[in-house]
Design a protein around this motif. Structure first.
Motif, PDB file in Angstrom:
ATOM      1  N   ALA A 163       0.827  -1.205   0.000  1.00 18.26           N
ATOM      2  CA  ALA A 163       0.000   0.000   0.000  1.00 18.26           C
ATOM      3  C   ALA A 163       0.863   1.258   0.000  1.00 18.26           C
ATOM      4  O   ALA A 163       0.506   2.260  -0.621  1.00 18.26           O
ATOM      5  N   MET A 164       2.010   1.202   0.675  1.00 16.69           N
ATOM      6  CA  MET A 164       2.902   2.359   0.716  1.00 16.69           C
ATOM      7  C   MET A 164       3.659   2.546  -0.597  1.00 16.69           C
ATOM      8  O   MET A 164       4.009   3.667  -0.953  1.00 16.69           O
ATOM      9  N   TYR A 165       3.938   1.458  -1.273  1.00 14.61           N
ATOM     10  CA  TYR A 165       4.669   1.502  -2.542  1.00 14.61           C
ATOM     11  C   TYR A 165       3.821   0.816  -3.620  1.00 14.61           C
ATOM     12  O   TYR A 165       4.081  -0.316  -4.014  1.00 14.61           O
ATOM     13  N   PRO A 166       2.793   1.510  -4.112  1.00 13.82           N
ATOM     14  CA  PRO A 166       1.857   0.858  -5.034  1.00 13.82           C
ATOM     15  C   PRO A 166       2.453   0.555  -6.413  1.00 13.82           C
ATOM     16  O   PRO A 166       1.907  -0.268  -7.143  1.00 13.82           O
ATOM     17  N   LEU A 167       3.554   1.185  -6.782  1.00 15.40           N
ATOM     18  CA  LEU A 167       4.145   0.942  -8.096  1.00 15.40           C
ATOM     19  C   LEU A 167       5.102  -0.251  -8.113  1.00 15.40           C
ATOM     20  O   LEU A 167       5.604  -0.614  -9.170  1.00 15.40           O
ATOM     21  N   MET A 168       5.346  -0.841  -6.951  1.00 14.38           N
ATOM     22  CA  MET A 168       6.340  -1.912  -6.873  1.00 14.38           C
ATOM     23  C   MET A 168       5.940  -3.118  -7.729  1.00 14.38           C
ATOM     24  O   MET A 168       6.714  -3.577  -8.572  1.00 14.38           O
ATOM     25  N   TYR A 214      11.482   1.464 -19.328  1.00 16.91           N
ATOM     26  CA  TYR A 214      10.466   1.673 -18.302  1.00 16.91           C
ATOM     27  C   TYR A 214       9.989   3.109 -18.393  1.00 16.91           C
ATOM     28  O   TYR A 214      10.676   3.989 -18.922  1.00 16.91           O
ATOM     29  N   GLY A 215       8.808   3.338 -17.874  1.00 15.01           N
ATOM     30  CA  GLY A 215       8.189   4.653 -17.976  1.00 15.01           C
ATOM     31  C   GLY A 215       8.762   5.644 -16.985  1.00 15.01           C
ATOM     32  O   GLY A 215       9.410   5.277 -16.001  1.00 15.01           O
ATOM     33  N   ASP A 216       8.499   6.925 -17.225  1.00 17.02           N
ATOM     34  CA  ASP A 216       8.982   7.976 -16.327  1.00 17.02           C
ATOM     35  C   ASP A 216       8.257   7.968 -14.987  1.00 17.02           C
ATOM     36  O   ASP A 216       8.804   8.413 -13.979  1.00 17.02           O
ATOM     37  N   ASP A 217       7.026   7.447 -14.969  1.00 16.42           N
ATOM     38  CA  ASP A 217       6.259   7.450 -13.731  1.00 16.42           C
ATOM     39  C   ASP A 217       6.788   6.450 -12.702  1.00 16.42           C
ATOM     40  O   ASP A 217       6.581   6.623 -11.513  1.00 16.42           O
ATOM     41  N   ASN A 218       7.488   5.405 -13.142  1.00 18.63           N
ATOM     42  CA  ASN A 218       8.047   4.428 -12.195  1.00 18.63           C
ATOM     43  C   ASN A 218       9.534   4.195 -12.456  1.00 18.63           C
ATOM     44  O   ASN A 218      10.043   3.099 -12.270  1.00 18.63           O
ATOM     45  N   GLN A 219      10.228   5.259 -12.827  1.00 16.86           N
ATOM     46  CA  GLN A 219      11.638   5.167 -13.184  1.00 16.86           C
ATOM     47  C   GLN A 219      12.485   4.692 -12.001  1.00 16.86           C
ATOM     48  O   GLN A 219      13.281   3.760 -12.137  1.00 16.86           O
ATOM     49  N   TYR A 220      12.322   5.313 -10.843  1.00 16.26           N
ATOM     50  CA  TYR A 220      13.179   4.986  -9.704  1.00 16.26           C
ATOM     51  C   TYR A 220      12.843   3.613  -9.127  1.00 16.26           C
ATOM     52  O   TYR A 220      13.740   2.869  -8.731  1.00 16.26           O
ATOM     53  N   THR A 221      11.586   3.274  -9.101  1.00 14.04           N
ATOM     54  CA  THR A 221      11.174   1.947  -8.649  1.00 14.04           C
ATOM     55  C   THR A 221      11.756   0.881  -9.564  1.00 14.04           C
ATOM     56  O   THR A 221      12.281  -0.133  -9.104  1.00 14.04           O
ATOM     57  N   SER A 222      11.701   1.116 -10.873  1.00 14.59           N
ATOM     58  CA  SER A 222      12.245   0.157 -11.831  1.00 14.59           C
ATOM     59  C   SER A 222      13.752   0.032 -11.696  1.00 14.59           C
ATOM     60  O   SER A 222      14.306  -1.067 -11.803  1.00 14.59           O
ATOM     61  N   MET A 223      14.438   1.141 -11.448  1.00 13.16           N
ATOM     62  CA  MET A 223      15.896   1.080 -11.287  1.00 13.16           C
ATOM     63  C   MET A 223      16.285   0.290 -10.043  1.00 13.16           C
ATOM     64  O   MET A 223      17.236  -0.494 -10.075  1.00 13.16           O
ATOM     65  N   VAL A 224      15.542   0.475  -8.960  1.00 16.13           N
ATOM     66  CA  VAL A 224      15.819  -0.286  -7.730  1.00 16.13           C
ATOM     67  C   VAL A 224      15.591  -1.778  -7.976  1.00 16.13           C
ATOM     68  O   VAL A 224      16.393  -2.619  -7.573  1.00 16.13           O
ATOM     69  N   LEU A 225      14.493  -2.102  -8.653  1.00 19.07           N
ATOM     70  CA  LEU A 225      14.198  -3.506  -8.949  1.00 19.07           C
ATOM     71  C   LEU A 225      15.238  -4.113  -9.895  1.00 19.07           C
ATOM     72  O   LEU A 225      15.674  -5.250  -9.704  1.00 19.07           O
ATOM     73  N   LEU A 226      15.649  -3.359 -10.914  1.00 21.17           N
ATOM     74  CA  LEU A 226      16.677  -3.865 -11.846  1.00 21.17           C
ATOM     75  C   LEU A 226      18.000  -4.111 -11.135  1.00 21.17           C
ATOM     76  O   LEU A 226      18.695  -5.101 -11.424  1.00 21.17           O
TER      77      LEU A 226
END
Length: 146
Positions: free
Chosen positions: A92-97, A119-131
């Motif tokens: 719930a705190m990180y809905p883009l995860m 990846y999109g600009d809206d979840n850029q940082y989340t995607s970078m952390v996951l990658l």
């Protein structure tokens, strides 16, 4: 008009011995060349096996919660990528995860590599952390020739 005719006498034994030694010399040179060329066999083994089969994890620290990214691989393929320990409060705190991971895994399954993942600009940082977490798990899975 006088022509001086020269007669050359060759002994058949000498011609045969010279031919045999010339052939043996060429064979010796070829043998030495093939013996000291670098082997490509080791490279072929490394290229066929990318990973050591298994399930590998990497952790992501989000505030006080540790979320594990679990990557399952066989010798040549990335089979699955999932989030472990993702409870409802963290989701719930990180809905883009989860949507970001779904987008990344779809591309990774198709390419079997982390190269040129978009990846999109809206979840850029989340995607970078996951990658980064997926890359860390794949580094653990990388095949090491002994």
């Amino acid at each position: 008009m006088s022509s001086k005719t020269k007669i050359v006498v060759l002994h058949l034994k000498e011609v045969v011995y010279t031919a045999i030694f010339a052939v043996l010399g060429i064979l010796l040179i070829l043998l030495l060349i093939f013996m000291f060329l670098p082997d490509d066999k080791d490279k072929a083994v490394e290229e066929t096996m990318k990973y050591t089969a298994g399930v590998y994890t990497s952790s992501i620290q989000l505030n006080d919660n540790a979320i594990d990214v679990e990557v399952a691989v066989d010798e040549n393929h990335i089979n699955s990528i999932t989030l472990v320990n993702l409870d409802e409060a963290t989701a719930a705190m990180y809905p883009l995860m989860q949507p970001a991971l779904d987008n990344l895994t779809e591309q990774i399954y198709e390419k079997q590599s982390l190269e040129s993942i978009s990846y999109g600009d809206d979840n850029q940082y989340t995607s970078m952390v996951l990658l980064n977490a997926i890359q860390s798990a794949l580094d653990k899975a990388a095949y090491k020739a002994e």
